[in-house]
Each structure stands twice: as structure tokens, then as C-alpha cells.
Design an enzyme around this catalytic site. Structure first.
Site, PDB file in Angstrom:
ATOM      1  N   GLU A   1      -3.741   1.893  -7.207  1.00 31.92           N
ATOM      2  CA  GLU A   1      -4.194   2.991  -6.352  1.00 31.92           C
ATOM      3  C   GLU A   1      -3.329   4.224  -6.619  1.00 31.92           C
ATOM      4  O   GLU A   1      -2.259   4.377  -6.001  1.00 31.92           O
ATOM      5  CB  GLU A   1      -4.077   2.597  -4.878  1.00 31.92           C
TER       6      GLU A   1
ATOM      7  N   HIS B   1       0.840  -1.195   0.000  1.00 36.04           N
ATOM      8  CA  HIS B   1       0.000   0.000   0.000  1.00 36.04           C
ATOM      9  C   HIS B   1       0.884   1.257   0.000  1.00 36.04           C
ATOM     10  O   HIS B   1       1.944   1.275   0.631  1.00 36.04           O
ATOM     11  CB  HIS B   1      -0.923   0.004   1.224  1.00 36.04           C
TER      12      HIS B   1
ATOM     13  N   GLY C   1      -7.777   9.132  -0.392  1.00 36.37           N
ATOM     14  CA  GLY C   1      -8.206   9.988   0.709  1.00 36.37           C
ATOM     15  C   GLY C   1      -8.347  11.448   0.336  1.00 36.37           C
ATOM     16  O   GLY C   1      -8.474  12.301   1.217  1.00 36.37           O
TER      17      GLY C   1
ATOM     18  N   GLU D   1       0.691   3.913   1.556  1.00 31.65           N
ATOM     19  CA  GLU D   1       1.005   4.452   2.893  1.00 31.65           C
ATOM     20  C   GLU D   1       2.157   3.677   3.523  1.00 31.65           C
ATOM     21  O   GLU D   1       2.972   4.248   4.255  1.00 31.65           O
ATOM     22  CB  GLU D   1      -0.262   4.428   3.766  1.00 31.65           C
TER      23      GLU D   1
ATOM     24  N   SER E   1     -10.602   6.942  -3.352  1.00 31.46           N
ATOM     25  CA  SER E   1     -11.842   7.725  -3.252  1.00 31.46           C
ATOM     26  C   SER E   1     -13.019   7.086  -3.979  1.00 31.46           C
ATOM     27  O   SER E   1     -13.849   7.792  -4.555  1.00 31.46           O
ATOM     28  CB  SER E   1     -11.606   9.158  -3.731  1.00 31.46           C
TER      29      SER E   1
HETATM   30  P1  13P Z   1      -9.825   6.053   0.106  1.00 27.45           P
HETATM   31  O1  13P Z   1     -10.963   5.208  -0.430  1.00 27.45           O
HETATM   32  O2  13P Z   1     -10.109   6.605   1.474  1.00 27.45           O
HETATM   33  O3  13P Z   1      -9.369   7.077  -0.880  1.00 27.45           O
HETATM   34  O4  13P Z   1      -8.584   5.050   0.328  1.00 27.45           O
HETATM   35  C1  13P Z   1      -8.221   4.198  -0.697  1.00 27.45           C
HETATM   36  C2  13P Z   1      -7.210   3.250  -0.171  1.00 27.45           C
HETATM   37  O5  13P Z   1      -6.111   3.631   0.156  1.00 27.45           O
HETATM   38  C3  13P Z   1      -7.587   1.833  -0.056  1.00 27.45           C
HETATM   39  O6  13P Z   1      -6.496   1.027   0.216  1.00 27.45           O
END
Ligand code: 13P
Length: 250
Positions: A167, A95, A173, A97, A213
Site C-alpha cells: 500500500e 497498516h 485515500g 495509518e 484508491s
Molecule cells: P483507500 O482505498 O481508501 O485508498 O484505502 C486503502 C487502504 O488503506 C486499505 O487498507
């Protein structure tokens, strides 16, 4: 076989009581689509979530991360064997993050993918470009490198246990989604990248999810694209009615 999948990535949200409440709400929803449904609670709540959902719900409990080692001196980490011991057989890896805040590199992710596969765990492998990459027109090159560096040492058979999740970092987010056309273009590119190395069968059977999102209001249009096989949902996965509106968007 290629499947439709909607997975909720809860990230670092929901303590045990909140997890139980959200699971109760999820169980009260009705599924009308054929998508496989998964939720990824935080590590401390996986066992409880698994126990609550295992028999009847059709919701798979999955993990957000794991370490590559089987066990040992890695303070704070969780191994594949530990996840399996609490009923978890699918893990999200790569991911953005984790890449950004925990310095996870392609080389590290290759080791994690190997560890997951060695433990017969399915991997949802995430990747995606940053805004600067897209502005520079480099999004395909970035995505191609992320996929190749972490996965292309594998044999074709390994891809049966892999799901890909595109992603774009600029859409996570932020409330900004890739347009359905942008998602389709990238997913088609990813499938072609797979086909070029592993052949049409591996590429055609691969589930490629979109994340960034996704909401009830935009899910249907994104999922209607031929190379989009589902979604990895962040914020909207924290509310049962929103999550199931997305699950049922297929
Ligand atoms: P959001 O749907 O909050 O943008 O996050 C996506 C995400 O990172 C799923 O792993």
C-alpha cells in the site's frame, strides 16, 4: 496456495447499526469471481459481524489490528486470543495509518506477527513507501526493509499464514492510485525478494494484494497484472455495490 483476495478495510467507520446495514447490503450482492472476500469492521463490531456472516455468506470477518501480548496491563488493546474468541482468525498488521499515527515500528510489528502466528492467525501484513521515497527512487529499498525487518526472522513455513499487502502511502485515500505497471513492478520485486531468501515455492504461493484508491473503475486493470493477487480496499469498501464490483473484477 496462492489465492485471489479482496479485503475491505473499514478503518474507523460504521457504528453497530451502520455495520449491520452494510452487511445486509453486502449479503444482497452476487459474487461472480473466485476471490476470497473479507471485511474488517472496527473491533467493537467484530462479534456481531461474525455472527451475521459465519454460516452462509462466504465473507470472512477480520480484524484491523491487535496487540502482541496474550493479555495483561495494556489499556485499550485487544489480543489475538480475544479476537479468536469472537470468531476472528485473520488480522491486518502494519497498516501505514498504524505506523504513522500510532508509531508502530518494524520491530513492534515483528512481535505482533509472531503473536498472530503463535495463535494460528493469518496475517495480512501491510507496508509501502511514502511519496518522498518514491520521488527519491527509494521505494524498493524502503519496501524491502519493511518486509525484511518484520518478517524475515520467520521460517519458510510461517509464510503459509501470511498475505502481503503493498500500500503506497501516497495512494491511500488520495484518489491517486499506483499505475497498474507501478503495482506490477513492485509486486514482482516483492516476490523476488521472497524468492531470494525463501525459495520459489514460498514466493509463488504468496498472495500479494495492492491497496490505495482501488475503485470499480480501476480494479480490473490492476488485478489483471500477473503479480497482483487482490486488493485491500478502503473507501470503496464502504459501499456494497462498489465493493462487489471490485470483488468481481477478477
Ligand atoms: P483507500 O482505498 O481508501 O485508498 O484505502 C486503502 C487502504 O488503506 C486499505 O487498507
Amino acid at each position: 496456495m496462492r489465492k485471489n483476495i479482496v479485503a475491505g478495510n473499514w478503518k474507523m467507520n460504521n457504528d453497530l447499526a451502520q455495520t449491520e446495514t452494510l452487511i445486509t447490503d453486502l449479503k444482497a450482492q452476487t459474487q461472480t469471481s473466485n476471490a476470497e472476500v473479507m471485511i474488517a469492521p472496527t473491533a467493537t463490531n467484530l462479534w456481531q459481524a461474525y455472527q451475521t456472516l459465519k454460516d452462509t455468506s462466504g465473507i470472512e470477518v477480520i480484524a484491523q489490528n491487535m496487540h502482541f501480548a496474550e493479555n495483561g496491563a495494556y489499556t485499550g488493546e485487544v489480543s489475538a486470543a480475544m479476537l479468536k474468541s469472537v470468531g476472528v482468525t485473520t488480522v491486518i498488521l502494519g497498516h501505514s495509518e498504524r505506523r504513522e499515527y500510532f508509531n508502530e515500528t518494524d520491530a513492534l510489528l515483528a512481535k505482533k506477527v509472531d503473536a498472530a502466528l503463535a495463535n494460528d492467525m493469518r496475517t495480512i501484513f501491510c507496508f509501502g513507501e511514502e511519496l518522498a521515497d518514491r520521488k527519491a527512487g527509494n521505494e524498493e529499498a524502503v519496501v524491502e526493509a519493511q518486509i525484511k525487518n518484520a518478517l524475515f526472522h520467520l521460517g519458510a513455513d510461517a509464510f503459509k499464514n501470511i498475505v502481503l499487502a503493498y500500500e503506497p502511502v501516497w495512494a491511500i485515500g488520495t484518489g491517486e492510485t499506483a499505475s497498474p505497471e507501478q503495482a506490477q513492478d513492485m509486486h514482482a520485486f516483492i516476490r523476488k525478494t521472497l524468492a531470494d531468501t525463501y525459495g520459489a515455492e514460498v514466493a509463488d504461493n504468496m498472495s500479494i494484494l495492492y491497496g490505495g484508491s482501488v475503485k470499480p473503475a480501476n480494479a480490473q486493470e490492476i488485478f489483471s497484472k500477473p503479480d497482483v493477487d487482490g486488493g485491500l480496499i478502503g473507501g470503496a469498501a464502504l459501499k456494497a455495490t462498489d465493493f462487489y464490483a471490485i470483488v468481481n473484477a477478477f
